[in-house]
Every structure is written in C-alpha cells, then in structure tokens.
Design a protein around this motif. Structure first.
Motif, PDB file in Angstrom:
ATOM      1  N   VAL A 324      14.981  17.057  15.230  1.00 22.21           N
ATOM      2  CA  VAL A 324      15.821  18.130  15.781  1.00 22.21           C
ATOM      3  C   VAL A 324      17.126  17.550  16.311  1.00 22.21           C
ATOM      4  N   ALA A 325      17.048  16.422  17.012  1.00 17.68           N
ATOM      5  CA  ALA A 325      18.252  15.792  17.557  1.00 17.68           C
ATOM      6  C   ALA A 325      19.198  15.363  16.435  1.00 17.68           C
ATOM      7  N   HIS A 326      18.628  14.814  15.352  1.00 17.17           N
ATOM      8  CA  HIS A 326      19.460  14.399  14.216  1.00 17.17           C
ATOM      9  C   HIS A 326      20.156  15.601  13.590  1.00 17.17           C
ATOM     10  N   HIS A 327      19.415  16.693  13.419  1.00 22.94           N
ATOM     11  CA  HIS A 327      19.987  17.915  12.838  1.00 22.94           C
ATOM     12  C   HIS A 327      21.141  18.422  13.707  1.00 22.94           C
ATOM     13  N   ALA A 328      20.917  18.448  15.019  1.00 25.78           N
ATOM     14  CA  ALA A 328      21.974  18.909  15.921  1.00 25.78           C
ATOM     15  C   ALA A 328      23.166  17.956  15.897  1.00 25.78           C
ATOM     16  N   GLY A 329      22.895  16.649  15.842  1.00 24.33           N
ATOM     17  CA  GLY A 329      23.966  15.668  15.826  1.00 24.33           C
ATOM     18  C   GLY A 329      24.837  15.744  14.587  1.00 24.33           C
ATOM     19  N   GLN A 330      24.253  16.250  13.485  1.00 18.95           N
ATOM     20  CA  GLN A 330      25.008  16.435  12.250  1.00 18.95           C
ATOM     21  C   GLN A 330      25.730  17.775  12.203  1.00 18.95           C
ATOM     22  N   GLY A 331      25.663  18.509  13.314  1.00 18.83           N
ATOM     23  CA  GLY A 331      26.339  19.806  13.377  1.00 18.83           C
ATOM     24  C   GLY A 331      25.500  20.965  12.915  1.00 18.83           C
ATOM     25  N   GLY A 332      24.209  20.723  12.643  1.00 20.37           N
ATOM     26  CA  GLY A 332      23.324  21.800  12.200  1.00 20.37           C
ATOM     27  C   GLY A 332      23.000  22.763  13.325  1.00 20.37           C
ATOM     28  N   ALA A 333      22.714  24.007  12.966  1.00 23.71           N
ATOM     29  CA  ALA A 333      22.422  25.043  13.961  1.00 23.71           C
ATOM     30  C   ALA A 333      21.034  24.835  14.549  1.00 23.71           C
ATOM     31  N   ALA A 358       8.212  17.406  32.577  1.00 26.68           N
ATOM     32  CA  ALA A 358       8.499  16.679  31.338  1.00 26.68           C
ATOM     33  C   ALA A 358       9.995  16.483  31.189  1.00 26.68           C
ATOM     34  N   PRO A 359      10.411  15.378  30.540  1.00 27.24           N
ATOM     35  CA  PRO A 359      11.811  15.254  30.144  1.00 27.24           C
ATOM     36  C   PRO A 359      12.077  16.154  28.942  1.00 27.24           C
ATOM     37  N   GLY A 360      13.259  16.759  28.910  1.00 23.75           N
ATOM     38  CA  GLY A 360      13.596  17.626  27.795  1.00 23.75           C
ATOM     39  C   GLY A 360      14.204  16.853  26.641  1.00 23.75           C
ATOM     40  N   LEU A 361      14.689  17.583  25.641  1.00 26.99           N
ATOM     41  CA  LEU A 361      15.284  16.975  24.457  1.00 26.99           C
ATOM     42  C   LEU A 361      16.719  16.534  24.693  1.00 26.99           C
ATOM     43  N   GLY A 362      17.340  17.009  25.780  1.00 28.63           N
ATOM     44  CA  GLY A 362      18.670  16.568  26.134  1.00 28.63           C
ATOM     45  C   GLY A 362      19.773  17.096  25.244  1.00 28.63           C
ATOM     46  N   ALA A 431      21.639  32.676  28.675  1.00 31.93           N
ATOM     47  CA  ALA A 431      21.917  31.936  27.447  1.00 31.93           C
ATOM     48  C   ALA A 431      23.029  30.924  27.669  1.00 31.93           C
ATOM     49  N   TRP A 432      22.940  29.784  26.934  1.00 34.19           N
ATOM     50  CA  TRP A 432      23.932  28.718  27.029  1.00 34.19           C
ATOM     51  C   TRP A 432      24.190  28.121  25.642  1.00 34.19           C
ATOM     52  N   GLN A 433      25.394  27.584  25.463  1.00 35.41           N
ATOM     53  CA  GLN A 433      25.763  26.833  24.267  1.00 35.41           C
ATOM     54  C   GLN A 433      26.207  25.428  24.658  1.00 35.41           C
ATOM     55  N   ASN A 434      26.072  24.490  23.712  1.00 39.61           N
ATOM     56  CA  ASN A 434      26.690  23.183  23.904  1.00 39.61           C
ATOM     57  C   ASN A 434      28.177  23.281  23.581  1.00 39.61           C
ATOM     58  N   PRO A 435      28.989  22.317  23.980  1.00 47.96           N
ATOM     59  CA  PRO A 435      30.438  22.404  23.738  1.00 47.96           C
ATOM     60  C   PRO A 435      30.802  22.569  22.264  1.00 47.96           C
ATOM     61  N   ALA A 436      30.046  21.931  21.356  1.00 44.28           N
ATOM     62  CA  ALA A 436      30.351  22.041  19.927  1.00 44.28           C
ATOM     63  C   ALA A 436      30.012  23.421  19.375  1.00 44.28           C
ATOM     64  N   GLY A 437      29.102  24.131  20.031  1.00 53.13           N
ATOM     65  CA  GLY A 437      28.768  25.491  19.624  1.00 53.13           C
ATOM     66  C   GLY A 437      27.628  25.609  18.647  1.00 53.13           C
ATOM     67  N   ASN A 438      27.028  24.488  18.220  1.00 50.47           N
ATOM     68  CA  ASN A 438      25.945  24.586  17.232  1.00 50.47           C
ATOM     69  C   ASN A 438      24.563  24.731  17.854  1.00 50.47           C
TER      70      ASN A 438
END
Length: 495
Positions: A324-333, A358-362, A431-438
C-alpha cells in the motif's frame, strides 16, 4: 392486525436465506400487503444506521435491505440482536440498536434467557403493525448442539406460528441429504411448520432431478416447491459483502479497484455499486501477490474494520503495508474508510481497551484515539472545494452516508507544528487528504452508494442508467414469482 409470519430457514449458512427473504419482502409488498422483515439475531460486521427508541441504532445490513424491499422504514426491531465479531471468540453485542456491554461480556450460551423477551416483543410489535412479517433464520435449524439456547430459528418459528420454507444450496452437492437430514433432526412439532423445500443455485435441466423431489416428499410429506436457477448477477449485496470474478460484468476494464479483505472487514456491502460501473473491475485482495497478479491497480481501498489494530497487524504480516505504501508513493489512489482511515494515520491509541494500540501506516499525519462510546449516526456533509489530485472530482459534492466508529481522529500535533499537515476536506473531523492529494481517508460509510458521488467520480462512464436497488428488488420478486410452483407463495399466507 396480527401479521402472518413466513420464515426462510436454511440447511446451512450461505444456502440463500437472505436474498430469498428479500425477494419475498418485495413480492408480498407488491400484493398490496404491509410487510416487515425480521431476523432475531444476526452475526455480521455489515451494519446500517436506522431509527431506534434512543434516536439511532444499528441493524444488520441484510435486514436494512429487506426493509427497503418491503418499502418499510428500517427499524431496530427488525434485527433486535446484532453480534459484531471482534475476535474469533468475542463479539460486540448490539441489542435493539445499542451496544450492550454487559451482554458483550456474558458467555454466549447464557445470553438467550436475557435477550429472548426482547426478541419476542420486537416480533410481536411488528406483527401488530403489519400484514406479513418475513423472517430469516440463521445457519441451520438442525444445529442440535444449539437447540436448547435457540433464539433465532425454530423458537422464533414456533412463537410466530410461521409457515416455513427450507432452502438448500444444490450447487454444493448433497442437497437432498441436507434437506432430509435437517427435517429428520427436528422434533415433530417443528417439522409441522415446514411447508416446502427450495433448491437454490441449480445449474442445468431441472427435469433431471426426478424422481428425487417425489422420493423426498414420500419420506417427509413435504413438497419441493421451487428449483431456483443459479443467478450470479441479481445485484443484491452478499451478506458478507465478498464476491468474486463471476459476478463482475463483462466488457473492457480501464479502472481496477483493489479492496483489502482483512479478517475483520466490515460494511463491505457499500462497495457493491462499483460492480455496476462500466469499465470498473472490483477485486478483493489478501496478499501482495494478488495485487501483482492484477497487473495494474488504480485504486487501493482500505475498508472498515471491526478490529482495526488486529487487522493492521494482519496487514503487516501479509506484507500488504509495504504494498500500500509503495502504491501511494508512486502516486496511486488510496482510500481509507472508517477503520481504513484510522490505519492510514500515524498511531492508534486505546486508553479504554476498546480496540488496541498500534502504529499506523503513516500515510496521513493523523492520530486516532478510541473512545468508550460509539458514534452511530446518519451524516450529510460536503467535500471541500479545494480537493486535490485524484479525488478532485469530489470537490464541492454533498454526500449522505453513515458513521459507526469508536475512534476519534485528529491531526498529529507535532507533525502539524513541523509543517506536515493533513488537509481537512470535510467539516468536523470527517475526512483528510495528504498534500499530494492521492491519499484520502474518511469516516463516512456509503460514498459509493451516494448518487452525487458516483456521478462525480464516474459520470462519464455511464451511457445508461445504473440499476437502482428498487429495480434489483423488483427483479428478485419477478424471479421467485417465475420459479415457484403456482399458488405456493399465496398459499403460505393461509393458516
């Protein structure tokens, strides 16, 4: 008014009780009768928010859809007892729509004496207000290890003097043995309530079943009143929310949506509408290899969870956290809903022992604190005009849904002070978004059931109207009207 009770029993779980109950609700409603559904006890993490004496409460999603099929107002009395599994040996108990902590702590075999008066009263109240109450059983009525504490099958049938149908999944094999064995294990007074056998999910020429239905009737005195063909695409959400590629419409796929199916997934029925969107493939994923096998994944959805910390640990064990982190890092939704939103944050903090730390996915700079009290409410809200990136199509869109969660989520104070800010894109911490919006996380269930949201996200894909739930219910009623023996459905209303 004292309603006639019609009950759908099954030889096993998954035999077809829920959808047949839904079909009967619409069938009898179309006969001009006032109809209500009822299931004494449901075990499911798929729940909806409905009216209750205390304002709003929860019932199983199956009974919610059945009430809509009956064109009735959903009510907690339609599912007075809801068990929401949190671990393999523990469930949260919801009685008349409200979490009941004492019952949640009680050994499950000891609950029946406490809850039966409430269940019986709920059924009696519905009978007093309707012409027909269509009742769904649970599992099998012949689970003889449970009969002494039964509050959902034959005890309910006897209380309501119900005309019962016993349905079996013939696609599994052994259908006639299942029907005969279930009948044989019931005491005589309970057998007397069964008015017909139903063979569900049959493939092929029904005439090839002869002489088995007549042989079964000779043994039991009960006729086989319907052989229902296999039907994958009826459009009603499965009770557990999970489906496979056989239910996906044919045609070119240009958007693949992967939903992570962790062990305590909840409210998956809300993704059913995505199956109807042209060009969209919806796939349940339980491992990184399944993501790789999709070749291209456009969206990853982290759905709701009844045990967020436990499912987050499972996610890590499978290696899906990195995927999931890799997908998000590549700009995936990435979309996180309720428990999925909580996973996307930095940390889960549980001072009351509700879910676990628990620690989250960050992927979002947020922190979730679990509160002792549960938020259960209908919600109407609007996405911010400044939505960014992949989810910008939702900018300014007003949507309706529901919330069911213990967690309360806020920006991570230290990260916010350092400039790492989660963009709030709905009022009041929804609801929240990250700065990149993905990456988008929201507490609101039902996004894909909202017509405005569907139109915003997929409007250019629709070249014809998407089937509504109402058309689905009519299709179910048409189906059973076609495949039941003439006069059977009306005959069930007679003493």
């Amino acid at each position: 008014m004292t309603a006639k009770c019609i009950m759908v029993l099954g030889t096993t779980s998954g035999a077809g009780k829920s959808w047949l109950t839904t079909a009967l609700c619409r069938y009898y409603q179309r006969q001009g009768l006032k109809v209500a559904p009822f299931k004494a006890q449901n075990m499911s993490n798929n729940a909806r928010v409905v009216a209750s004496a205390n304002g709003q409460g929860e019932i199983g999603s199956a009974q919610y859809f059945q009430s809509l099929a009956a064109r009735a107002v959903p009510d907690v009395r339609m599912n007075p007892l809801l068990l929401k599994p949190e671990h393999d040996t523990h469930s949260q108990v919801v009685l008349m729509g409200q979490v009941h902590e004492a019952l949640s702590r009680m050994a499950w075999r000891g609950r029946s004496a406490s809850v039966w008066p409430v269940i019986a009263q709920a059924l009696d109240d519905l009978r007093a207000e309707n012409d027909v109450v269509v009742i769904e059983g649970a599992g099998s009525p012949a689970e003889i290890n449970l009969s002494a504490s039964d509050i959902v099958n034959m005890r309910v049938a006897l209380h309501g003097d119900a005309a019962c149908l016993l349905v079996t999944d013939i696609d599994r094999g052994g259908a006639f043995a299942h029907l005969y064995g279930t009948w044989a294990l019931l005491p005589e007074n309970e057998r007397a309530l069964i008015r017909g056998f139903v063979l569900n999910k049959f493939r092929g020429d029904a005439s090839l079943l002869a002489p088995a239905p007549q042989m079964l009737q000779d043994l039991t005195g009960i006729p086989t009143v319907s052989t229902l063909p296999m039907w994958w695409q009826h459009g009603l959400p499965e009770e557990d929310g999970v489906f496979d590629d056989r239910s996906i419409a044919s045609g070119a796929v240009d958007l693949t949506v992967a939903v992570i199916a962790y062990p305590r997934i909840s409210n998956l029925d809300e993704y059913q509408p995505l199956k109807k969107v042209p060009g969209v493939r919806l796939q349940w994923v339980r491992s990184p290899s399944e993501l790789v096998a999709l070749k291209q994944t456009d969206w990853i959805i982290l759905p709701g969870s009844k045990n967020t910390s436990g499912d987050l640990a499972w996610l890590r064990t499978q290696g899906l956290d990195a995927a999931v982190a890799h997908h998000a890092g590549q700009g995936g939704a990435v979309l996180g809903v309720c428990g999925g939103l909580q996973m996307l944050g930095e940390a889960l903090i549980d001072p009351h022992g509700v879910d676990g730390n628990a620690p989250g996915l960050g992927l979002l700079p947020l922190v979730t604190v679990f509160e002792a009290d549960k938020t259960v409410r209908h919600t109407r809200s609007r996405f911010a005009q400044n939505m960014k990136g992949i989810w910008s199509a939702l900018a300014g869109v007003e949507v309706t849904g529901y919330e069911i969660h213990h967690g309360q989520t806020q920006p991570h104070a230290a990260m916010q002070a350092a400039g790492n800010v989660a963009r709030s894109v709905m009022p009041v911490g929804l609801a929240w978004q990250n700065p990149a919006g993905n990456v988008l996380g929201l507490y609101l269930h039902g996004l894909f059931e909202d017509a405005a949201a569907l139109q915003a996200l997929f409007g250019t894909r629709f070249n014809k109207p998407v089937p509504t739930l109402d058309t689905v219910f009519d299709g179910l009623a048409d189906f059973i009207e076609q495949h039941f023996e003439p006069g059977v459905l009306q005959g069930l209303l007679k003493p």
